[in-house]
Design a protein around this motif. Sequence first.
Motif, PDB file in Angstrom:
ATOM      1  N   GLU A  29       0.916  -1.352  -0.051  1.00 39.54           N
ATOM      2  CA  GLU A  29       0.032  -0.111   0.023  1.00 39.54           C
ATOM      3  C   GLU A  29       0.894   1.162   0.069  1.00 39.54           C
ATOM      4  OE1 GLU A  29      -2.107  -3.137   2.171  1.00 39.54           O
ATOM      5  OE2 GLU A  29      -0.039  -2.306   2.151  1.00 39.54           O
ATOM      6  N   TYR A  30       2.087   1.083   0.029  1.00 33.95           N
ATOM      7  CA  TYR A  30       2.986   2.278   0.250  1.00 33.95           C
ATOM      8  C   TYR A  30       3.969   2.413  -1.203  1.00 33.95           C
ATOM      9  CZ  TYR A  30       2.036   2.597   5.349  1.00 33.95           C
ATOM     10  OH  TYR A  30       1.488   2.764   6.400  1.00 33.95           O
ATOM     11  N   GLU A  31       4.478   3.630  -1.439  1.00 35.64           N
ATOM     12  CA  GLU A  31       5.613   4.005  -2.296  1.00 35.64           C
ATOM     13  C   GLU A  31       6.660   4.651  -1.232  1.00 35.64           C
ATOM     14  OE1 GLU A  31       6.903   6.800  -5.987  1.00 35.64           O
ATOM     15  OE2 GLU A  31       4.639   6.814  -5.042  1.00 35.64           O
ATOM     16  N   LEU A  32       7.574   4.065  -1.307  1.00 41.30           N
ATOM     17  CA  LEU A  32       9.145   4.403  -0.580  1.00 41.30           C
ATOM     18  C   LEU A  32       9.573   5.542  -1.682  1.00 41.30           C
ATOM     19  CD1 LEU A  32      11.269   4.523   1.428  1.00 41.30           C
ATOM     20  CD2 LEU A  32      12.517   2.725   0.378  1.00 41.30           C
ATOM     21  N   VAL A  33       9.639   6.739  -0.960  1.00 41.72           N
ATOM     22  CA  VAL A  33       9.953   7.919  -1.942  1.00 41.72           C
ATOM     23  C   VAL A  33      11.486   8.577  -1.567  1.00 41.72           C
ATOM     24  CG1 VAL A  33       7.576   8.775  -2.549  1.00 41.72           C
ATOM     25  CG2 VAL A  33       8.686   9.555  -0.339  1.00 41.72           C
ATOM     26  N   GLY A  34      11.894   8.284  -0.457  1.00 42.27           N
ATOM     27  CA  GLY A  34      13.315   8.835   0.038  1.00 42.27           C
ATOM     28  C   GLY A  34      13.742   8.207   1.092  1.00 42.27           C
ATOM     29  N   VAL A  35      15.122   8.329   1.128  1.00 43.73           N
ATOM     30  CA  VAL A  35      15.921   7.969   2.365  1.00 43.73           C
ATOM     31  C   VAL A  35      16.869   9.096   2.668  1.00 43.73           C
ATOM     32  CG1 VAL A  35      17.757   6.273   3.473  1.00 43.73           C
ATOM     33  CG2 VAL A  35      15.925   5.504   1.969  1.00 43.73           C
ATOM     34  N   MET A  36      16.828   9.325   3.789  1.00 46.98           N
ATOM     35  CA  MET A  36      17.526  10.638   4.446  1.00 46.98           C
ATOM     36  C   MET A  36      18.613  10.258   5.285  1.00 46.98           C
ATOM     37  SD  MET A  36      16.730  13.901   6.757  1.00 46.98           S
ATOM     38  CE  MET A  36      17.624  13.464   8.194  1.00 46.98           C
ATOM     39  N   GLY A  37      19.864  10.464   5.076  1.00 48.08           N
ATOM     40  CA  GLY A  37      21.143  10.328   5.803  1.00 48.08           C
ATOM     41  C   GLY A  37      22.261  11.328   5.624  1.00 48.08           C
ATOM     42  N   ARG A  38      23.126  11.072   6.709  1.00 47.09           N
ATOM     43  CA  ARG A  38      24.391  12.158   6.731  1.00 47.09           C
ATOM     44  C   ARG A  38      25.577  11.828   5.968  1.00 47.09           C
ATOM     45  NH1 ARG A  38      25.461  13.289  12.924  1.00 47.09           N
ATOM     46  NH2 ARG A  38      25.393  10.766  12.954  1.00 47.09           N
ATOM     47  N   THR A  39      25.555  10.513   5.530  1.00 46.35           N
ATOM     48  CA  THR A  39      26.711  10.071   4.738  1.00 46.35           C
ATOM     49  C   THR A  39      26.179   9.744   3.315  1.00 46.35           C
ATOM     50  OG1 THR A  39      27.541   8.778   7.068  1.00 46.35           O
ATOM     51  CG2 THR A  39      28.672   8.300   4.644  1.00 46.35           C
ATOM     52  N   PRO A  40      26.481  10.493   2.511  1.00 46.47           N
ATOM     53  CA  PRO A  40      26.180  10.523   1.205  1.00 46.47           C
ATOM     54  C   PRO A  40      26.078   9.119   0.306  1.00 46.47           C
ATOM     55  CG  PRO A  40      27.297  12.589   1.315  1.00 46.47           C
ATOM     56  CD  PRO A  40      27.547  11.783   2.540  1.00 46.47           C
ATOM     57  N   ASP A  41      27.203   8.376   0.702  1.00 48.49           N
ATOM     58  CA  ASP A  41      27.579   7.237   0.003  1.00 48.49           C
ATOM     59  C   ASP A  41      26.702   6.127   0.500  1.00 48.49           C
ATOM     60  OD1 ASP A  41      29.622   8.231  -1.471  1.00 48.49           O
ATOM     61  OD2 ASP A  41      31.204   7.368  -0.586  1.00 48.49           O
ATOM     62  N   LYS A  42      26.617   6.197   1.905  1.00 52.47           N
ATOM     63  CA  LYS A  42      25.547   5.047   2.471  1.00 52.47           C
ATOM     64  C   LYS A  42      24.103   5.288   2.073  1.00 52.47           C
ATOM     65  CE  LYS A  42      26.237   3.617   6.734  1.00 52.47           C
ATOM     66  NZ  LYS A  42      26.309   3.657   8.063  1.00 52.47           N
ATOM     67  N   THR A  43      23.768   6.764   2.307  1.00 46.29           N
ATOM     68  CA  THR A  43      22.447   6.939   1.900  1.00 46.29           C
ATOM     69  C   THR A  43      22.093   6.725   0.443  1.00 46.29           C
ATOM     70  OG1 THR A  43      22.495   8.971   3.291  1.00 46.29           O
ATOM     71  CG2 THR A  43      20.948   8.783   1.608  1.00 46.29           C
ATOM     72  N   ALA A  44      23.038   6.819  -0.667  1.00 46.45           N
ATOM     73  CA  ALA A  44      22.620   6.407  -1.954  1.00 46.45           C
ATOM     74  C   ALA A  44      22.642   4.932  -2.079  1.00 46.45           C
ATOM     75  CB  ALA A  44      23.964   7.155  -2.826  1.00 46.45           C
TER      76      ALA A  44
END
Length: 261
Positions: A29-44
């Motif tokens: 029932e969901y769409e994951l739209v974004g992940v937020m993090g302080r470390t760009p590589d890990k977040t990407a």
Amino acid sequence: MGKKKFGIMGNGYLAGIIVDGYLSGILDEYELVGVMGRTPDKTAAIAGRGGCKACGTVEELLALKPDVVAEAASVQCIRDNAEKILSSGVDLIVLSIGAFADKALYDKIKETATEHDTKVHIASGAVGGFDVLRTVSLMGQAKSGICTRKGPASLKNTPLYDDALMTEEGEKQVFKGNAKEAISILPTKVNVAVAASLATTGPEDTSVDIFSVPGMIGDDHKITAEIDGVKAVVDIYSSTSAIAGWSVVAVLRNLVSPIVF
């Protein structure tokens, strides 16, 4: 009716568990739209797994118009971002319940959610049974407490640790007090104590006992709420923190389910 949008704050192991739950199909029932993090590589990397956008700030995440944001990061993340999220009309799922040990912050977040008609959903993390504990506490003047047993190595870098614990032959009590006192001594390791106290009688009236058990792997938490004629005991052992991530998935499912457990 379209799918609800959700975002994740955090790019570590627990955030990965939430992404796994999403990819497994149990959050259709969901769409994951974004992940937020302080470390760009890990977040990407984790955003790539989830097929969504990598965000460096909460403003970027909110620009994606999520209906709910799930926090799997830290107490500081809640301090920094909870009010912004709630005041934007977005609901918040909190895993780092230790943030609410700060009563001023707790009251401010509650006020913000009320003002903007949004909600904070407490994930059960590594414990659970909040419904029955809360029910007993509503019935009368309850007594509540939590008894935690853990291996001595998990107490390292805390005031409770002593090298002698590593060679003790039997279990040893290393803390006795209430949840408020436990919070002051172990500010980053008391999510369970904070959750139990919020669900029952409050930080000052929830007793906390911590035992060091030689050779033990993981944690065992036994939470009790009791009034005359009724006693509820929730006892959960876990050797992995994965249960905390899955508890967020469970909250997400409940939010869209026609039948709520």
